[in-house]
Design an enzyme around this catalytic site. Structure first.
Site, PDB file in Angstrom:
ATOM      1  N   GLU A   1       0.825  -1.213   0.000  1.00  0.00           N
ATOM      2  CA  GLU A   1       0.000   0.000   0.000  1.00  0.00           C
ATOM      3  C   GLU A   1       0.858   1.262   0.000  1.00  0.00           C
ATOM      4  O   GLU A   1       0.339   2.368   0.027  1.00  0.00           O
ATOM      5  CB  GLU A   1      -0.920   0.014   1.224  1.00  0.00           C
ATOM      6  CG  GLU A   1      -2.053  -0.999   1.168  1.00  0.00           C
ATOM      7  CD  GLU A   1      -1.586  -2.431   1.384  1.00  0.00           C
ATOM      8  OE1 GLU A   1      -0.453  -2.618   1.878  1.00  0.00           O
ATOM      9  OE2 GLU A   1      -2.334  -3.360   1.046  1.00  0.00           O
TER      10      GLU A   1
ATOM     11  N   ASN B   1      -1.322  -7.741  -5.072  1.00  0.00           N
ATOM     12  CA  ASN B   1      -1.776  -6.949  -6.209  1.00  0.00           C
ATOM     13  C   ASN B   1      -0.735  -5.888  -6.555  1.00  0.00           C
ATOM     14  O   ASN B   1       0.101  -5.532  -5.734  1.00  0.00           O
ATOM     15  CB  ASN B   1      -3.106  -6.280  -5.856  1.00  0.00           C
ATOM     16  CG  ASN B   1      -3.000  -5.495  -4.555  1.00  0.00           C
ATOM     17  OD1 ASN B   1      -2.696  -6.077  -3.515  1.00  0.00           O
ATOM     18  ND2 ASN B   1      -3.197  -4.204  -4.615  1.00  0.00           N
TER      19      ASN B   1
ATOM     20  N   ASP C   1      -7.614  -4.664  -5.676  1.00  0.00           N
ATOM     21  CA  ASP C   1      -6.902  -5.155  -4.497  1.00  0.00           C
ATOM     22  C   ASP C   1      -7.113  -6.661  -4.341  1.00  0.00           C
ATOM     23  O   ASP C   1      -7.233  -7.163  -3.227  1.00  0.00           O
ATOM     24  CB  ASP C   1      -7.344  -4.406  -3.222  1.00  0.00           C
ATOM     25  CG  ASP C   1      -6.483  -4.760  -2.014  1.00  0.00           C
ATOM     26  OD1 ASP C   1      -5.338  -5.190  -2.208  1.00  0.00           O
ATOM     27  OD2 ASP C   1      -6.969  -4.622  -0.878  1.00  0.00           O
TER      28      ASP C   1
END
Lengths: 128, 565
Positions: B189, B255, B305
């Site tokens: 992230e 991802n 995601d």
């Protein structure tokens, strides 16, 4: 003030440019020096602020600030801090609380983004 | 890897194994030597003293406080009569306990910097240690790898795997392969570039490090638009599996980052030019060199995601009369995959939950066929509505288990959908970099329950039974030769279920939420079952009203409960 802008959306830039924003991030508790949110109550800013909140803050503070972890519940700023909520908000957002896991946002988000997020938060404050 | 090696059960077998424990390859019998029970990650134990007939008499044997308040996701490791278990937040503690009584042998507290929490994405968890050759290894949330003396708890070495200030962290237990300790990393992230790295157990010296995203000039780098590969995530925060016969290490990747896919390639379902290798992929590495032997991409050019890190469970299946060296994987994207672990070719891919972002996986090309007209793909400024599964996935990190006894896989699954849109955002080191906005406050995809526990037949490719969970999150699974599968939920109910029928045979309220799988072991002829519990804090934080319910269901705290007859 902020070198980096996270926002490229044309409408956002336009709004920011249209308003003369002179934010003061003073932390004094002298009420005369308390910062004033230039967007308070402005409907488009509330909406945009909610979206910005969801983009930058929601993974820790919950989408639309809905959150079950009490110390992180930003719907309780007014209950917690009363008139000092705005000062507390700006100080915490600028300086973070790294030992608790709250990042430093100074230099990351432009002033108007921070104000709009606050504008949104003003509309979701709990009463009790 | 092929079939169960039978182990002696009994006191004398325990002491022999304690001495000769080649931890990495041991099957789960008296001991629970590694995260997934064995190097194949089956989480199946040959112990059968506790079984469908007597599990109703299971009682608390001892209890241990983990000393921290949130995200207890540790898998205890049991070698001989010692249990090694970690607490969350750092870990704050590594405990060595007498596995029979809970008495503490030693406690180690890593020296964590004060500011690491602000760059950890999704909860301050630690999933446990790896133990081999008299040493205890674990990763830290400040992206360090540490080794302790297993007997004394004295620190042997600490190495910096990556810079936590840029968002790197280590959450999962490392993998033991011969004289190596191999770790993945978290931080997808934060615009990191994923890798897997191997260190010498003896000194902490790095032996190899392989990026999951090819660098400039390497094949696959052209599958990223511009410089997007530099911040393309493909992190490796789950666990690895190891096939000794093939000398292959299996790890899968998160991802691509940021979620807003327009930043890395096309802003549509036409993913052919920029699939973003090797994000959301299964990778096979040569264990000695770290060279990638093969890759298979679960979700090309992800925008949802659909993080691919879920564990690879290795077993041989008989499909159509032929033995297939299989790799089983239940992906966040909702498909249950059977891959051939020799070649990486997809053998089967079937939805195990409600899936609508793709109509199916084309077994010829290996690629998912997305819903037409970009209907379920978020685009810049355009919402994709009611996309199933949602970003927590059909299954998240909580491990599944493959029972050699029933031939079934037991999957903790979710039953949820979302709205999601792409946004523009600039990369700032150490800050969340998602370029995405989402709404998760939606009811169940099929029915109102938010989670379910599924028994899945990987050969027949269908559900055998399902237990619905009203609240979000069914915990990881553990199966035994006693005909049982154990799991728990966020309301803190720990259950023993008949693995064949799905009938709940016993349950116990542990007081706070369970997300990790239980483990089992035997000492002096007595079988124990251990599970950790504690409030899950990361995911509920971004789940709004659903998150509030999750928090209410599981008070803060950290507890290790051990049961026996």
């Amino acid at each position: 003030m902020f070198v980096k802008s996270g926002m490229h959306c044309i409408s956002r830039v336009a709004i920011a440019a249209a308003l003369v924003v002179a934010p003061s991030f003073a932390t004094s508790d002298d009420s005369a020096a308390r910062p004033v949110n230039p967007y308070t109550g402005d409907k488009p800013s509330v909406q945009e602020g909610g979206s910005l909140f969801n983009q930058y803050c929601s993974h820790c503070h919950g989408p639309w600030a809905e959150q079950g972890e009490r110390p992180r519940d930003l719907r309780r700023l007014r209950i917690r801090y009363g008139d000092d909520a705005i000062t507390m908000f700006l100080t915490t957002v600028n300086e973070g609380r790294l030992d608790k896991g709250m990042p430093v946002w100074k230099g990351v988000l432009p002033d108007d983004v921070v104000w709009k997020i606050y504008t949104f938060l003003e509309t979701v404050q709990d009463d009790e | 890897m092929n079939g169960i090696r039978k182990r002696l059960v009994g006191a004398c077998a325990v002491s022999v194994m304690a001495l000769t424990s080649g931890a990495a390859m041991a099957q789960s019998g008296n001991e629970w030597t590694q995260y997934g029970g064995d190097a194949a990650n089956t989480r199946y134990s040959t112990l059968n003293q506790v079984n469908t007939g007597n599990v109703k008499d299971l009682k608390v044997a001892w209890v241990h406080s983990l000393g921290t308040l949130e995200s207890q996701e540790s898998t205890p490791i049991i070698i001989g009569d010692t249990m090694y278990v970690t607490s969350s937040t750092g870990p704050r503690y590594v405990f060595a306990l007498d596995a029979k009584t809970g008495a503490r042998k030693w406690t180690y507290q890593p020296e964590m910097p004060s500011d690491y929490m602000a760059t950890v994405c999704c909860g301050l968890d630690n999933r446990g240690v790896a133990v081999a050759n008299g040493k205890v290894f674990f990763g830290r949330l400040d992206a360090k790898l540490e080794a302790l003396d297993a007997k004394t708890g004295k620190r042997l070495w600490t190495v910096t795997v990556a810079d936590y200030k840029k968002g790197y962290a280590i959450t999962s237990a490392p993998l033991i392969v011969k004289d190596l300790v191999i770790t993945g990393m978290a931080g997808g992230e934060y615009g990191v570039r994923g890798f897997v790295a191997a260190y010498k157990q003896s000194t902490g010296e790095q032996v190899w490090k392989t990026y999951t995203i090819p660098g400039e000039g390497e094949p696959g780098n052209e599958t990223w638009k511009g410089d997007s590969w530099k911040t393309g995530a493909a992190s490796t925060w789950g666990v690895g599996s190891y096939d000794a016969k093939r000398n292959l290490v299996f790890w899968s990747t998160s991802n691509a980052g940021p979620w807003g896919a327009q930043t890395r390639g096309s802003d549509s379902s036409d993913v052919s030019q920029y699939p973003n290798l090797w994000s959301a992929s299964q990778l096979a590495f040569d264990a000695d060199t770290g060279k990638i032997t093969w890759g298979y991409q679960y979700t090309p050019h992800d925008a949802w995601d659909y993080d691919g890190i879920n564990e690879a469970v290795l077993t041989d299946l008989t499909i159509g009369g032929k033995s297939v060296p299989a790799l089983l994987h239940a992906d966040r994207n909702g498909f249950f995959y059977v891959l051939n672990r020799d070649t990486g070719k997809v053998v089967a891919a079937d939805p195990f939950v409600t899936v609508n972002w793709a109509t199916h996986v084309d077994l010829e090309t290996g690629r998912p066929v997305e819903a037409p007209n970009n209907e379920k793909r978020p685009q810049l400024g355009k919402w994709a509505r009611n996309v199933c599964p949602n970003l927590i996935g059909g299954k998240n990190w909580s491990p599944m288990s493959f029972s050699k006894q029933t031939g079934l896989v037991y999957i903790p699954a979710f039953n949820m959908c979302m709205d999601i849109a792409n946004r523009e955002e600039e990369y700032t080191p150490g800050k969340f970099y998602l370029a995405s906005e989402f709404n998760l406050a939606m009811g169940g995809a099929t029915g109102s329950h938010l989670a379910e526990f599924i028994a899945w037949d990987p050969v027949a490719k269908k559900k055998v039974w399902t237990i619905e969970e009203a609240n979000m999150w069914a915990s990881g699974a553990m199966t035994t030769a006693g005909g049982l599968v154990f799991y728990g939920n966020l309301d803190g109910i720990f259950k023993a279920v008949d693995a064949k029928t799905g009938k709940v045979l016993w349950q116990f309220r542990v007081g706070t939420g369970i997300t990790q799988s239980a483990v089992t072991y035997s000492i002096d002829g007595k079988q124990y079952i251990a599970v950790v519990a504690g409030r899950l804090k990361g995911p509920p934080s971004f789940f709004g009203k659903i998150g509030q319910k999750m928090m209410e269901a599981s008070p803060e705290g950290g507890i290790l409960m051990v049961f026996a007859l």
